[in-house]
Design an enzyme around this catalytic site. Sequence first.
Site, short mmCIF file in Angstrom:
data_model
loop_
_atom_site.label_atom_id
_atom_site.label_comp_id
_atom_site.label_asym_id
_atom_site.label_seq_id
_atom_site.Cartn_x
_atom_site.Cartn_y
_atom_site.Cartn_z
N LYS A 1 -1.33 8.16 -8.34
CA LYS A 1 -2.69 8.19 -7.78
C LYS A 1 -3.83 8.49 -8.68
O LYS A 1 -3.60 9.67 -9.41
CB LYS A 1 -2.28 9.43 -6.61
CG LYS A 1 -3.50 9.56 -5.61
CD LYS A 1 -3.07 10.25 -4.62
CE LYS A 1 -4.45 10.74 -3.58
NZ LYS A 1 -3.93 11.73 -2.52
N CYS B 1 -3.47 7.24 -0.44
CA CYS B 1 -4.37 8.06 0.31
C CYS B 1 -5.57 7.96 0.03
O CYS B 1 -6.27 7.22 0.52
CB CYS B 1 -3.45 9.42 0.17
SG CYS B 1 -4.33 10.49 1.45
N GLU C 1 3.30 9.33 2.12
CA GLU C 1 3.01 10.09 0.84
C GLU C 1 3.73 11.21 0.64
O GLU C 1 4.12 11.90 1.65
CB GLU C 1 1.51 10.41 0.87
CG GLU C 1 1.12 11.12 -0.41
CD GLU C 1 -0.52 11.56 -0.10
OE1 GLU C 1 -1.20 11.74 -1.27
OE2 GLU C 1 -0.98 11.64 0.88
#
Length: 279
Positions: free
Chosen positions: A117, A154, A44
């Site tokens: 995300k 994540c 990430e």
Amino acid sequence: MSDIVRAALVQTTWTGDKESMIKAHEDYARDAAAQGAKVICFQELFYGPYFCQVQEAEYYEYAESIPGPTTERFQALAAELGLVMVLPMYEKEQEGVLYNTAAVVDADGSYLGKYRKHHIPQVKGFWEKFYFRPGNLGYPVFDTAVGKVGVYICYDRHFPEGWRELGLGGAQIVFNPSATSRGLSSYLWQLEQPASAVANEYYVGAINRVGTEPLGDNDFYGQSYFVDPEGKFVGAVGDTHQPELIVRDLDLGLIKTVRERWQFYRDRRPESYTRTVEL
């Protein structure tokens, strides 16, 4: 065509500046290709520190357009190496509109698109709402030279909806680049992603940073891995402290085997079987 795809993950430490991080990842990509890998995913926000440990506007400078200079640099490398690449970066769509994003580049260097995300935490050590808007591009699945690839990032991994959307979209490999530190997360790290691989019958590549960075006391514990659609780790899990390039062979034929084995796959995907309705 063989069902075996050689895939790679990179877990590494912060080198101190953006350019040296980019060069380090270029080297990882070349090493992976030399080992026969055909697809690779970085961690990430791969070219920066995990700056979300603090709330400082100076780190907005790490954001860039996607596609943009870093994407284009790795497009050229992907074409040179014949390597599908997943590039998690800090995206600036326009002034003040910023996302935690992953670009996907095909093995011929073509830019296929990006995932943003969705789930953005705002807790001590992970002040992400200071830096990112929630994603607004849905859950795309990219048709690449190695098959259908999806991305989750994540904190997303705690939410099952996106995993399922990617499965419904036909994903065969889903990469989850992360920056996650020791504590409760360590237990969940080896639970949630194998469970999602089993529930959705695809491979998951889980990537995590390693080390403690100057911006905070988050101790990123590595342990990157591939897990198959039966929930089994593919080879050893990555080291808990050291940078590592993880290269594994993924048998995509296992996906078909698992999907044919379980009735619930067909029950979730009505288009995959014929139903007779009496009127």
